[in-house]
Design a protein around this motif. Structure first.
Motif, PDB file in Angstrom:
ATOM      1  N   SER A  24       0.816  -1.220   0.000  1.00 54.94           N
ATOM      2  CA  SER A  24       0.000   0.000   0.000  1.00 54.94           C
ATOM      3  C   SER A  24       0.850   1.271   0.000  1.00 54.94           C
ATOM      4  O   SER A  24       0.390   2.326  -0.409  1.00 54.94           O
ATOM      5  CB  SER A  24      -0.966   0.006   1.189  1.00 54.94           C
ATOM      6  N   LYS A  25       2.099   1.170   0.430  1.00 54.44           N
ATOM      7  CA  LYS A  25       2.998   2.329   0.458  1.00 54.44           C
ATOM      8  C   LYS A  25       3.595   2.640  -0.913  1.00 54.44           C
ATOM      9  O   LYS A  25       4.142   3.708  -1.122  1.00 54.44           O
ATOM     10  CB  LYS A  25       4.139   2.094   1.452  1.00 54.44           C
ATOM     11  N   ASN A  26       3.506   1.691  -1.836  1.00 51.25           N
ATOM     12  CA  ASN A  26       4.112   1.867  -3.148  1.00 51.25           C
ATOM     13  C   ASN A  26       3.068   2.428  -4.114  1.00 51.25           C
ATOM     14  O   ASN A  26       2.136   1.725  -4.499  1.00 51.25           O
ATOM     15  CB  ASN A  26       4.679   0.540  -3.658  1.00 51.25           C
ATOM     16  N   ASP A  27       3.234   3.678  -4.518  1.00 50.31           N
ATOM     17  CA  ASP A  27       2.236   4.336  -5.370  1.00 50.31           C
ATOM     18  C   ASP A  27       2.264   3.865  -6.825  1.00 50.31           C
ATOM     19  O   ASP A  27       1.442   4.285  -7.636  1.00 50.31           O
ATOM     20  CB  ASP A  27       2.361   5.853  -5.289  1.00 50.31           C
ATOM     21  N   ARG A  28       3.199   2.981  -7.169  1.00 47.72           N
ATOM     22  CA  ARG A  28       3.245   2.429  -8.525  1.00 47.72           C
ATOM     23  C   ARG A  28       2.428   1.148  -8.654  1.00 47.72           C
ATOM     24  O   ARG A  28       2.327   0.582  -9.742  1.00 47.72           O
ATOM     25  CB  ARG A  28       4.696   2.189  -8.930  1.00 47.72           C
ATOM     26  N   LEU A  30      -1.306  -0.485  -8.340  1.00 49.26           N
ATOM     27  CA  LEU A  30      -2.711  -0.097  -8.313  1.00 49.26           C
ATOM     28  C   LEU A  30      -3.396  -0.646  -7.062  1.00 49.26           C
ATOM     29  O   LEU A  30      -3.138  -1.779  -6.657  1.00 49.26           O
ATOM     30  CB  LEU A  30      -3.430  -0.623  -9.554  1.00 49.26           C
ATOM     31  N   GLN A  31      -4.250   0.151  -6.466  1.00 52.61           N
ATOM     32  CA  GLN A  31      -5.024  -0.301  -5.317  1.00 52.61           C
ATOM     33  C   GLN A  31      -6.420  -0.767  -5.733  1.00 52.61           C
ATOM     34  O   GLN A  31      -7.145  -1.357  -4.938  1.00 52.61           O
ATOM     35  CB  GLN A  31      -5.096   0.804  -4.262  1.00 52.61           C
ATOM     36  N   TYR A  53      -0.678  -8.445  -7.672  1.00 54.29           N
ATOM     37  CA  TYR A  53      -0.948  -7.006  -7.716  1.00 54.29           C
ATOM     38  C   TYR A  53      -0.978  -6.566  -9.175  1.00 54.29           C
ATOM     39  O   TYR A  53      -0.562  -7.300 -10.064  1.00 54.29           O
ATOM     40  CB  TYR A  53       0.107  -6.220  -6.923  1.00 54.29           C
TER      41      TYR A  53
END
Length: 93
Positions: A24-28, A30-31, A53
């Protein structure tokens, strides 16, 4: 996606929590759709967790995979969680 082997002594719930927090900390990454951390397999020597992911740009998928694997490895190591043993045999050098 990739798999992580963990010893049978590992707290699987804690491992999943650490992996989710790290991803969740990695903005690359997708959530939406949400990353998934699933118990994939029991082997003779370990428990295998699969991490799935999605990325917005497939041209960066390989380097991102390596980066997220390192981040997860470091987070697990910091929590005192050791990987399981691989079934692979090393050939004598």
């Amino acid at each position: 996606e990739f798999a992580i082997g963990l010893s049978f002594d590992s707290d699987i719930i804690e491992v999943r929590k650490i992996i989710k927090q790290t991803i969740s900390k990695n903005d690359r990454i997708l959530q939406t759709p949400a990353p998934e951390i699933v118990l994939n397999e029991f082997t003779e020597k370990n428990v295998e967790i699969k991490v799935l992911y999605w990325v917005p740009d497939l041209s960066t998928a390989s380097s991102l995979r390596s980066l997220i694997m390192i981040e997860i490895y470091e987070a697990l190591k910091d929590a005192g969680i050791q990987p399981g043993y691989s079934d692979a045999k090393l050939a004598p050098g």
